[in-house]
Scaffold this motif. Structure first.
Motif, PDB file in Angstrom:
ATOM      1  N   THR A 152      28.182  26.633  15.902  1.00  0.00           N
ATOM      2  CA  THR A 152      28.250  26.596  14.447  1.00  0.00           C
ATOM      3  C   THR A 152      28.880  27.887  13.937  1.00  0.00           C
ATOM      4  O   THR A 152      28.828  28.927  14.596  1.00  0.00           O
ATOM      5  CB  THR A 152      26.845  26.456  13.832  1.00  0.00           C
ATOM      6  OG1 THR A 152      26.038  27.569  14.262  1.00  0.00           O
ATOM      7  CG2 THR A 152      26.182  25.158  14.249  1.00  0.00           C
ATOM      8  N   PRO A 212      27.788  24.680   8.576  1.00  0.00           N
ATOM      9  CA  PRO A 212      26.805  23.657   8.196  1.00  0.00           C
ATOM     10  C   PRO A 212      25.789  24.149   7.180  1.00  0.00           C
ATOM     11  O   PRO A 212      25.247  23.342   6.415  1.00  0.00           O
ATOM     12  CB  PRO A 212      26.135  23.317   9.535  1.00  0.00           C
ATOM     13  CG  PRO A 212      26.364  24.498  10.406  1.00  0.00           C
ATOM     14  CD  PRO A 212      27.700  25.025  10.008  1.00  0.00           C
ATOM     15  N   THR A 229      34.020  28.966   6.736  1.00  0.00           N
ATOM     16  CA  THR A 229      34.642  27.650   6.592  1.00  0.00           C
ATOM     17  C   THR A 229      35.806  27.521   7.565  1.00  0.00           C
ATOM     18  O   THR A 229      36.320  28.515   8.095  1.00  0.00           O
ATOM     19  CB  THR A 229      35.168  27.452   5.161  1.00  0.00           C
ATOM     20  OG1 THR A 229      36.169  28.450   4.883  1.00  0.00           O
ATOM     21  CG2 THR A 229      34.045  27.568   4.133  1.00  0.00           C
ATOM     22  N   CYS A 276      26.793  23.089   3.821  1.00  0.00           N
ATOM     23  CA  CYS A 276      27.141  21.682   3.648  1.00  0.00           C
ATOM     24  C   CYS A 276      25.972  20.884   3.074  1.00  0.00           C
ATOM     25  O   CYS A 276      24.805  21.232   3.289  1.00  0.00           O
ATOM     26  CB  CYS A 276      27.546  21.070   4.990  1.00  0.00           C
ATOM     27  SG  CYS A 276      29.078  21.721   5.679  1.00  0.00           S
ATOM     28  N   LEU A 277      26.292  19.802   2.408  1.00  0.00           N
ATOM     29  CA  LEU A 277      25.270  18.887   1.931  1.00  0.00           C
ATOM     30  C   LEU A 277      24.622  18.170   3.118  1.00  0.00           C
ATOM     31  O   LEU A 277      25.232  18.025   4.178  1.00  0.00           O
ATOM     32  CB  LEU A 277      25.891  17.857   0.987  1.00  0.00           C
ATOM     33  CG  LEU A 277      26.454  18.403  -0.340  1.00  0.00           C
ATOM     34  CD1 LEU A 277      27.205  17.304  -1.071  1.00  0.00           C
ATOM     35  CD2 LEU A 277      25.333  18.957  -1.200  1.00  0.00           C
ATOM     36  N   TRP A 317      31.661  23.455  11.412  1.00  0.00           N
ATOM     37  CA  TRP A 317      32.082  24.444  10.431  1.00  0.00           C
ATOM     38  C   TRP A 317      31.058  24.593   9.316  1.00  0.00           C
ATOM     39  O   TRP A 317      30.765  23.641   8.598  1.00  0.00           O
ATOM     40  CB  TRP A 317      33.435  24.069   9.834  1.00  0.00           C
ATOM     41  CG  TRP A 317      34.558  24.004  10.836  1.00  0.00           C
ATOM     42  CD1 TRP A 317      35.159  22.884  11.352  1.00  0.00           C
ATOM     43  CD2 TRP A 317      35.226  25.122  11.439  1.00  0.00           C
ATOM     44  NE1 TRP A 317      36.135  23.228  12.232  1.00  0.00           N
ATOM     45  CE2 TRP A 317      36.212  24.592  12.312  1.00  0.00           C
ATOM     46  CE3 TRP A 317      35.087  26.510  11.321  1.00  0.00           C
ATOM     47  CZ2 TRP A 317      37.048  25.415  13.064  1.00  0.00           C
ATOM     48  CZ3 TRP A 317      35.918  27.312  12.065  1.00  0.00           C
ATOM     49  CH2 TRP A 317      36.895  26.774  12.920  1.00  0.00           C
ATOM     50  N   ALA A 334      24.170  15.118   3.763  1.00  0.00           N
ATOM     51  CA  ALA A 334      24.956  13.976   4.231  1.00  0.00           C
ATOM     52  C   ALA A 334      26.104  14.422   5.132  1.00  0.00           C
ATOM     53  O   ALA A 334      26.456  13.723   6.093  1.00  0.00           O
ATOM     54  CB  ALA A 334      25.499  13.192   3.036  1.00  0.00           C
ATOM     55  N   VAL A 335      26.667  15.583   4.849  1.00  0.00           N
ATOM     56  CA  VAL A 335      27.765  16.117   5.666  1.00  0.00           C
ATOM     57  C   VAL A 335      27.227  16.559   7.032  1.00  0.00           C
ATOM     58  O   VAL A 335      27.843  16.297   8.072  1.00  0.00           O
ATOM     59  CB  VAL A 335      28.466  17.278   4.942  1.00  0.00           C
ATOM     60  CG1 VAL A 335      29.534  17.904   5.839  1.00  0.00           C
ATOM     61  CG2 VAL A 335      29.082  16.800   3.635  1.00  0.00           C
ATOM     62  N   ARG A 336      26.071  17.203   7.032  1.00  0.00           N
ATOM     63  CA  ARG A 336      25.475  17.603   8.310  1.00  0.00           C
ATOM     64  C   ARG A 336      25.120  16.382   9.160  1.00  0.00           C
ATOM     65  O   ARG A 336      25.300  16.386  10.385  1.00  0.00           O
ATOM     66  CB  ARG A 336      24.249  18.484   8.075  1.00  0.00           C
ATOM     67  CG  ARG A 336      24.576  19.844   7.470  1.00  0.00           C
ATOM     68  CD  ARG A 336      23.410  20.800   7.598  1.00  0.00           C
ATOM     69  NE  ARG A 336      22.281  20.416   6.787  1.00  0.00           N
ATOM     70  CZ  ARG A 336      22.110  20.778   5.506  1.00  0.00           C
ATOM     71  NH1 ARG A 336      23.017  21.543   4.918  1.00  0.00           N
ATOM     72  NH2 ARG A 336      21.046  20.399   4.835  1.00  0.00           N
ATOM     73  N   THR A 337      24.625  15.336   8.512  1.00  0.00           N
ATOM     74  CA  THR A 337      24.321  14.094   9.231  1.00  0.00           C
ATOM     75  C   THR A 337      25.583  13.508   9.846  1.00  0.00           C
ATOM     76  O   THR A 337      25.575  13.058  11.002  1.00  0.00           O
ATOM     77  CB  THR A 337      23.678  13.072   8.275  1.00  0.00           C
ATOM     78  OG1 THR A 337      22.445  13.600   7.796  1.00  0.00           O
ATOM     79  CG2 THR A 337      23.421  11.753   8.986  1.00  0.00           C
ATOM     80  N   ALA A 338      26.678  13.549   9.093  1.00  0.00           N
ATOM     81  CA  ALA A 338      27.953  13.034   9.602  1.00  0.00           C
ATOM     82  C   ALA A 338      28.448  13.877  10.781  1.00  0.00           C
ATOM     83  O   ALA A 338      29.013  13.350  11.744  1.00  0.00           O
ATOM     84  CB  ALA A 338      28.988  13.005   8.485  1.00  0.00           C
ATOM     85  N   MET A 339      28.220  15.186  10.714  1.00  0.00           N
ATOM     86  CA  MET A 339      28.599  16.057  11.820  1.00  0.00           C
ATOM     87  C   MET A 339      27.871  15.657  13.101  1.00  0.00           C
ATOM     88  O   MET A 339      28.471  15.569  14.178  1.00  0.00           O
ATOM     89  CB  MET A 339      28.260  17.515  11.488  1.00  0.00           C
ATOM     90  CG  MET A 339      29.156  18.184  10.481  1.00  0.00           C
ATOM     91  SD  MET A 339      28.586  19.893  10.201  1.00  0.00           S
ATOM     92  CE  MET A 339      29.872  20.508   9.111  1.00  0.00           C
TER      93      MET A 339
END
Length: 277
Positions: free
Chosen positions: A148, A193, A152, A196-197, A191, A199-204
Motif C-alpha cells: 500500500t 487506500p 496517490t 479512499c472511500l 494506491w 467502496a473503492v477499498r472493497t473494489a481493490m
C-alpha cells in the motif's frame, strides 16, 4: 501430487489495517485453490531485524574483524545459524511463491522486513557470485511485492512529484528478488487506500482476489539476463559490446537500471512484457 506452498512475509502492526485485509484475502483465495499458505507475521513474531554476531552459533571464523556476510555464509554451510533464521529459511525452501505484503515506508519496505531480507537471504543460501540473477539459486521460485502507499498513483508518475514508481521498485525487485534468482511477478500496488472511500477499498480487494486466481500462471517481469554481460571480475561484469551494438536501434534502454542513457522502457517494473522481444 505434493501440495504446493505459498509464503506471505507480512509487515504491519495493526490487525485492522488494509494490509491485513489484503493478506487475509490472499491467504483465503490461495488456500481455496489448494495451496498451503504460510504467513510470517513479522511484528506478531517480534522478529529481530538486527544483523549481529548473535545470528551465529559457536565460534566466529574471524573474531578480530566481524564480517556479517562472510560469517553467516559459513554458519549456514555448517548449520550454525540462529534458529529464527533457519526457521524462515525452511519456509523459503518450501515455497513456490513468496508474497511480500507491506506498507511502503520511505520508498522501501518497513525496517522489520528489511531485517528479514538481510538475515534470512544469506550468502550461500540465497545467492553466490556464481549463482545470481537468472542463474540464481531461486530461479525456479516466484516472488512479488504487494504493498500500500500513502501517495496517490499520479504522485508516482514519471512527471509526478515522487518520480517514476518503476525507479522506486528497481532496488527491491532487481537488486534483491531477481538477484537471488526469483522470477519476479508484477507488483500489486494499492494506491492510497487510507484516502479512499470504503467502496473503492472493497473494489481493490476484489481486484486482488481476481488476480490471485491466475497469479501463478503469470509471466514474470523482464530483466537483463547474465548472458548480456561479461561475467569476469577482471572485465568488470560489463555489458558485452555486441549487446550494446544490438541495442543502438532500440528507442528505450534494456531495463530501468540498464537504461544506456535512453528513455526507460515503459512499465518495466510494473507490468510483464507481452512479447518475447
Amino acid at each position: 501430487m505434493a501440495q504446493k506452498t505459498v509464503l506471505i512475509v507480512y509487515a504491519h502492526q495493526s490487525l485492522g489495517s488494509f494490509n491485513a485485509a489484503v493478506r487475509d484475502a490472499a491467504a483465503q483465495e490461495l488456500s481455496d485453490q489448494g495451496y498451503r499458505v504460510i504467513v510470517s507475521d513479522l511484528y506478531a513474531m517480534n522478529f529481530n531485524a538486527n544483523s549481529t554476531q548473535e545470528d551465529i552459533i559457536g565460534d566466529l571464523k574471524n573474531p578480530e574483524l566481524f564480517q556479517y556476510g562472510e560469517e553467516t555464509m559459513h554458519a549456514w554451510m555448517e548449520g550454525r545459524l540462529s534458529e529464527d533464521i533457519m526457521a524462515e529459511q525452511r519456509k523459503v525452501e518450501e515455497a513456490e511463491l513468496i508474497i511480500f505484503q507491506f506498507p511502503l515506508y520511505w520508498f522501501s519496505v518497513p525496517a522489520i522486513m528489511k531485517g528479514w531480507i538481510d538475515r534470512v537471504l544469506t550468502q550461500g543460501f540465497a545467492f553466490s557470485m556464481e549463482k545470481m540473477y537468472n542463474h540464481g539459486i531461486f530461479k525456479d521460485k516466484k516472488a512479488m511485492l504487494s504493498f500500500t502507499t500513502g501517495a496517490t498513483e499520479s504522485m508516482f508518475h514519471p512527471d509526478g512529484i515522487n518520480g517514476d514508481i518503476n525507479v522506486t521498485l528497481w532496488p527491491l525487485q532487481n537488486g534483491t528478488l531477481h538477484f537471488c534468482g526469483f522470477q519476479v511477478l508484477a507488483p500489486q500496488i494499492f494506491w492510497s487506500p487510507v484516502y479512499c472511500l470504503p467502496a473503492v477499498r472493497t473494489a481493490m480487494l476484489e481486484g486482488w482476489r481476481g488476480r490471485l486466481k491466475g497469479l501463478l500462471a503469470e509471466k514474470p517481469l523482464t530483466f537483463a539476463p547474465c548472458e548480456f554481460f561479461n561475467l569476469s571480475p577482471k572485465k568488470g561484469f560489463l555489458l558485452l559490446p555486441k549487446v550494446k551494438e544490438a541495442q543502438k536501434s532500440n528507442p528505450y534502454g534494456i531495463t530501468v537500471g540498464h537504461h544506456l542513457g535512453k528513455p526507460l522502457p515503459p512499465d518495466n517494473q510494473t507490468k510483464a512484457q507481452l512479447s518475447d522481444e
